[in-house]
Design an enzyme around this catalytic site. Structure first.
Site, mmCIF file in Angstrom:
data_model
loop_
_atom_site.group_PDB
_atom_site.id
_atom_site.type_symbol
_atom_site.label_atom_id
_atom_site.label_comp_id
_atom_site.label_asym_id
_atom_site.label_seq_id
_atom_site.Cartn_x
_atom_site.Cartn_y
_atom_site.Cartn_z
ATOM 1 N N ASP A 11 -18.741 -17.959 -3.827
ATOM 2 C CA ASP A 11 -19.162 -18.201 -5.211
ATOM 3 C C ASP A 11 -20.682 -18.068 -5.315
ATOM 4 O OD1 ASP A 11 -16.561 -18.643 -6.163
ATOM 5 O OD2 ASP A 11 -16.593 -20.691 -5.407
ATOM 6 N N LYS A 33 -13.102 -15.145 -0.041
ATOM 7 C CA LYS A 33 -12.539 -15.000 -1.393
ATOM 8 C C LYS A 33 -13.630 -14.484 -2.329
ATOM 9 C CE LYS A 33 -11.763 -18.572 -4.368
ATOM 10 N NZ LYS A 33 -12.164 -18.239 -5.743
ATOM 11 N N ASP A 60 -9.678 -12.833 -6.068
ATOM 12 C CA ASP A 60 -9.149 -13.881 -6.952
ATOM 13 C C ASP A 60 -9.504 -13.555 -8.406
ATOM 14 O OD1 ASP A 60 -8.320 -16.333 -8.001
ATOM 15 O OD2 ASP A 60 -10.069 -17.433 -7.274
ATOM 16 N N LEU A 61 -8.729 -12.648 -9.022
ATOM 17 C CA LEU A 61 -9.036 -12.245 -10.405
ATOM 18 C C LEU A 61 -8.005 -12.761 -11.403
ATOM 19 C CD1 LEU A 61 -10.288 -8.567 -9.853
ATOM 20 C CD2 LEU A 61 -11.630 -10.672 -9.988
ATOM 21 N N LYS A 62 -6.934 -13.377 -10.921
ATOM 22 C CA LYS A 62 -5.943 -14.058 -11.773
ATOM 23 C C LYS A 62 -5.523 -13.213 -12.971
ATOM 24 C CE LYS A 62 -7.741 -18.709 -10.671
ATOM 25 N NZ LYS A 62 -9.047 -18.459 -10.044
ATOM 26 N N LEU A 63 -4.903 -12.077 -12.719
ATOM 27 C CA LEU A 63 -4.518 -11.177 -13.816
ATOM 28 C C LEU A 63 -3.437 -11.800 -14.709
ATOM 29 C CD1 LEU A 63 -6.024 -9.253 -11.842
ATOM 30 C CD2 LEU A 63 -4.519 -7.453 -12.646
ATOM 31 N N HIS A 64 -3.536 -11.528 -15.993
ATOM 32 C CA HIS A 64 -2.576 -12.044 -16.975
ATOM 33 C C HIS A 64 -2.660 -11.149 -18.214
ATOM 34 C CE1 HIS A 64 -1.014 -15.874 -19.290
ATOM 35 N NE2 HIS A 64 -0.263 -14.798 -19.476
ATOM 36 N N ASP A 65 -1.674 -10.243 -18.376
ATOM 37 C CA ASP A 65 -1.663 -9.326 -19.526
ATOM 38 C C ASP A 65 -0.244 -8.779 -19.643
ATOM 39 O OD1 ASP A 65 -2.417 -7.463 -21.555
ATOM 40 O OD2 ASP A 65 -4.433 -7.325 -20.699
ATOM 41 N N PRO A 67 2.952 -6.487 -18.906
ATOM 42 C CA PRO A 67 3.323 -5.989 -17.575
ATOM 43 C C PRO A 67 2.740 -4.608 -17.233
ATOM 44 C CG PRO A 67 5.200 -7.082 -18.559
ATOM 45 C CD PRO A 67 4.124 -7.069 -19.606
ATOM 46 N N THR A 69 0.040 -3.100 -18.249
ATOM 47 C CA THR A 69 -1.411 -3.160 -17.995
ATOM 48 C C THR A 69 -1.690 -3.779 -16.626
ATOM 49 O OG1 THR A 69 -1.790 -3.341 -20.350
ATOM 50 C CG2 THR A 69 -3.582 -4.076 -18.935
ATOM 51 N N THR A 124 -5.843 -26.180 -11.736
ATOM 52 C CA THR A 124 -6.086 -27.607 -11.462
ATOM 53 C C THR A 124 -7.011 -28.218 -12.514
ATOM 54 O OG1 THR A 124 -7.726 -26.867 -9.872
ATOM 55 C CG2 THR A 124 -5.646 -27.639 -8.980
ATOM 56 N N GLN A 195 -14.332 -31.016 -8.381
ATOM 57 C CA GLN A 195 -12.937 -31.095 -7.955
ATOM 58 C C GLN A 195 -12.444 -32.523 -8.196
ATOM 59 O OE1 GLN A 195 -11.194 -28.633 -7.297
ATOM 60 N NE2 GLN A 195 -12.317 -27.053 -6.195
ATOM 61 N N ARG A 216 -18.076 -24.936 -1.510
ATOM 62 C CA ARG A 216 -19.320 -25.670 -1.278
ATOM 63 C C ARG A 216 -19.432 -26.453 0.033
ATOM 64 N NH1 ARG A 216 -18.855 -27.454 -7.368
ATOM 65 N NH2 ARG A 216 -16.713 -27.100 -6.676
#
Ligand code: C5P
Length: 236
Positions: A11, A33, A60-65, A67, A69, A124, A195, A216
């Site tokens: 990060d 990551k 870690d790009l967490k795709l959500h669109d 199907p 795409t 989370t 966290q 961290r």
């Protein structure tokens, strides 16, 4: 790529900071990551560069669109040769299946092994109260996590991102071969920052999670290489 490992969350704000951090590791090439900040700031070349240095990469790009795409996006990501990547399970089983197809197509076209595809169940940062009130999901949050994990398994994915405290129930519902990748790792007495539910590396080992994602506690340590070795010693 090992079947159980410590993944360092890179990060950092840019390539210079990231590579300066990685240069400290002269003896080994930790699994790392790459998240949205670095990827969107530096573009896919940062993945190629870190891969060329010999690291395994969780993108870690967490795709959500929709199907189609997601399928096409995964096809492109597969060509980068990453080892693990992810989607949101909330995109539905059809979207997860499309993601897997795209990943397989891209890997085949590039002549590379197919990355492990995992799903995010509930972030989370989402509390049960907000999930119910804002998203109108009228169920206990643990039920949605298990349900989404089962959907991911049925869609052919190999695991989920979850907190270490959820890993045991995910394994119970989906089988011990189903991977759990868990952030939220802290040593007792150290700051937890943002966290909320945290677990030590040795407790994560006890719980039986497969991969821990540590940011961290390693990246902000005075001696990151020593901190990484301590985490590996306690978890592996
Ligand atoms: O610094 P820290 O150890 O908290 O970093 C944890 C990493 O895991 C961060 O990159 C964070 O974005 C990621 N993560 C998380 N919780 C999730 C999913 C990802 O902390 N549910």
């Amino acid at each position: 790529m090992k079947q159980k490992d410590v993944i360092i969350a890179l990060d950092f704000k840019d390539k210079a900071e990231t590579l300066a951090f990685l240069d400290r590791f002269t003896e080994e090439k930790p699994f790392v990551k790459i998240g949205m900040e670095l990827f969107y700031g530096e573009g896919p070349d940062i993945v190629r560069e870190i891969k060329a240095r010999g690291h395994s990469i969780f993108l870690d790009l967490k795709l959500h669109d929709i199907p189609m795409t997601v399928r096409k996006a995964m096809r492109n990501l597969a060509r980068l040769g990453v080892d693990m990547t992810n989607v949101h399970a909330a995109g539905t089983a059809d979207m997860m299946k499309a993601a897997l197809e795209g990943l397989r197509e891209g890997a085949q076209e590039a002549g590379l092994p197919c990355a492990k595809l995992i799903a995010v169940t509930q972030l989370t940062s989402t509390s049960e109260e907000r999930m119910q009130r804002e998203l109108l999901i009228n169920a206990p949050i643990n039920d949605t996590i298990i349900h989404y994990a089962k959907n991911a398994k049925e869609a052919g994915l190999c695991g989920v991102v979850c907190s270490p405290l959820e890993a045991a129930m995910v394994k119970e519902a989906c089988g011990k071969e189903f991977l759990t990748v868990t952030p939220g790792i802290r040593y007792p007495g150290a700051g937890v920052q943002d966290q909320v539910r945290v677990t030590s590396p040795s407790d994560a080992k006890e719980i039986g999670t497969d991969y821990i994602v540590v940011g961290r506690p390693i990246t902000a340590a005075e001696d990151p290489v020593a901190a990484y070795h301590r985490v590996c010693g306690d978890f592996l």
